[in-house]
Design a protein around this motif. Structure first.
Motif, short mmCIF file in Angstrom:
data_model
loop_
_atom_site.label_atom_id
_atom_site.label_comp_id
_atom_site.label_asym_id
_atom_site.label_seq_id
_atom_site.Cartn_x
_atom_site.Cartn_y
_atom_site.Cartn_z
N LYS A 66 -7.69 -5.93 6.69
CA LYS A 66 -7.44 -4.49 6.64
C LYS A 66 -6.09 -4.20 6.00
CE LYS A 66 -10.08 -3.12 10.75
NZ LYS A 66 -9.97 -2.50 12.07
N ALA A 67 -5.08 -5.00 6.33
CA ALA A 67 -3.75 -4.82 5.75
C ALA A 67 -3.79 -5.01 4.24
CB ALA A 67 -2.75 -5.78 6.39
N ALA A 68 -4.58 -5.97 3.78
CA ALA A 68 -4.72 -6.20 2.34
C ALA A 68 -5.36 -4.99 1.66
CB ALA A 68 -5.53 -7.46 2.07
N LYS A 69 -6.36 -4.40 2.30
CA LYS A 69 -7.01 -3.21 1.74
C LYS A 69 -6.04 -2.03 1.69
CE LYS A 69 -11.63 -4.59 3.11
NZ LYS A 69 -12.76 -4.36 4.00
N VAL A 70 -5.18 -1.91 2.70
CA VAL A 70 -4.18 -0.85 2.72
C VAL A 70 -3.17 -1.07 1.59
CG1 VAL A 70 -2.28 0.14 4.06
CG2 VAL A 70 -4.45 -0.35 5.16
N GLY A 71 -2.78 -2.33 1.34
CA GLY A 71 -1.87 -2.64 0.25
C GLY A 71 -2.46 -2.27 -1.10
N GLU A 72 -3.75 -2.55 -1.30
CA GLU A 72 -4.41 -2.17 -2.55
C GLU A 72 -4.47 -0.65 -2.68
OE1 GLU A 72 -8.24 -4.00 -2.32
OE2 GLU A 72 -7.41 -6.03 -2.41
N ALA A 73 -4.75 0.04 -1.59
CA ALA A 73 -4.87 1.50 -1.61
C ALA A 73 -3.53 2.16 -1.93
CB ALA A 73 -5.39 2.01 -0.27
N ILE A 74 -2.44 1.66 -1.35
CA ILE A 74 -1.13 2.27 -1.62
C ILE A 74 -0.71 1.99 -3.05
CG2 ILE A 74 0.40 0.43 -0.81
CD1 ILE A 74 0.90 4.17 -0.14
N ALA A 75 -1.08 0.83 -3.59
CA ALA A 75 -0.77 0.53 -4.99
C ALA A 75 -1.50 1.49 -5.92
CB ALA A 75 -1.14 -0.92 -5.31
N GLN A 76 -2.76 1.78 -5.63
CA GLN A 76 -3.52 2.73 -6.44
C GLN A 76 -2.91 4.13 -6.38
OE1 GLN A 76 -7.52 2.49 -5.01
NE2 GLN A 76 -7.95 0.55 -6.08
N LYS A 77 -2.53 4.57 -5.17
CA LYS A 77 -1.92 5.90 -5.01
C LYS A 77 -0.58 5.97 -5.74
CE LYS A 77 -3.96 7.49 -0.71
NZ LYS A 77 -3.69 8.03 0.63
N ALA A 78 0.20 4.90 -5.65
CA ALA A 78 1.52 4.89 -6.31
C ALA A 78 1.37 4.93 -7.82
CB ALA A 78 2.30 3.65 -5.88
N LEU A 79 0.47 4.13 -8.36
CA LEU A 79 0.27 4.11 -9.80
C LEU A 79 -0.27 5.45 -10.29
CD1 LEU A 79 -1.12 0.49 -10.28
CD2 LEU A 79 1.18 1.33 -10.75
N ALA A 80 -1.12 6.10 -9.50
CA ALA A 80 -1.63 7.42 -9.87
C ALA A 80 -0.51 8.46 -9.88
CB ALA A 80 -2.73 7.85 -8.90
N ALA A 81 0.50 8.28 -9.02
CA ALA A 81 1.64 9.19 -8.97
C ALA A 81 2.72 8.82 -9.97
CB ALA A 81 2.22 9.21 -7.56
N GLY A 82 2.51 7.75 -10.74
CA GLY A 82 3.49 7.35 -11.75
C GLY A 82 4.60 6.47 -11.21
N ILE A 83 4.38 5.83 -10.08
CA ILE A 83 5.39 4.95 -9.47
C ILE A 83 4.98 3.51 -9.72
CG2 ILE A 83 6.46 4.26 -7.30
CD1 ILE A 83 5.74 7.13 -6.28
N ASN A 84 5.86 2.74 -10.37
CA ASN A 84 5.59 1.33 -10.66
C ASN A 84 6.41 0.39 -9.80
OD1 ASN A 84 3.78 2.00 -12.72
ND2 ASN A 84 5.46 2.20 -14.18
N GLU A 85 7.62 0.81 -9.43
CA GLU A 85 8.53 -0.04 -8.66
C GLU A 85 8.85 0.61 -7.33
OE1 GLU A 85 12.01 -1.41 -10.57
OE2 GLU A 85 10.97 -1.94 -12.43
N VAL A 86 8.95 -0.21 -6.29
CA VAL A 86 9.31 0.27 -4.96
C VAL A 86 10.34 -0.69 -4.35
CG1 VAL A 86 7.11 1.40 -4.50
CG2 VAL A 86 7.41 -0.96 -3.84
N VAL A 87 11.00 -0.22 -3.30
CA VAL A 87 11.87 -1.06 -2.49
C VAL A 87 11.11 -1.34 -1.20
CG1 VAL A 87 14.08 -1.19 -1.30
CG2 VAL A 87 13.91 0.06 -3.45
#
Length: 113
Positions: A66-87
């Motif tokens: 489930k945690a892996a699926k959440v990681g994939e989902a947040i990556a998709q949302k971030a890329l859709a919002a134009g965010i490539n790098e995070v802390v």
């Protein structure tokens, strides 16, 4: 004797003193409960959450899956919002198990941290 919660809060305060998120590079904060895992992309300068997701809607799989699926989902949302790098803010949790699974999946999804 220091409790588990007090220990985590000390680690969390030490980490948060060193890292901060901005609009270009937001802070990816992870919260882990006994059953679920939550992640947010936070702009600390504006005091706002840019994107968030959790494992609440995911029915099948182990907690690590489930945690892996959440990681994939947040990556998709971030890329859709134009965010490539995070802390990455592990929020005082050890970097193994669910936290590591989420981070690896987010990296695989295209986020850099």
């Amino acid at each position: 004797m220091i409790s588990k919660i007090e220990r985590r809060n000390k680690i969390k305060a030490r980490i948060r003193g060193k890292i901060s998120g901005s609009a270009e590079r937001p802070r990816m904060s992870v919260f882990r409960s006994n059953k679920e895992i939550y992640v947010q992309l936070i702009d600390d300068l504006a005091g706002s959450t840019l994107a968030a997701t959790s494992s609440k809607g995911i029915a099948e799989g182990t907690k690590i899956e489930k945690a892996a699926k959440v990681g994939e989902a947040i990556a998709q949302k971030a890329l859709a919002a134009g965010i490539n790098e995070v802390v990455f803010d592990r929020n005082g949790y050890l970097f193994h198990g669910r936290v590591k699974s989420l981070a690896d999946a987010a990296r695989k999804g295209g986020l850099k941290f």
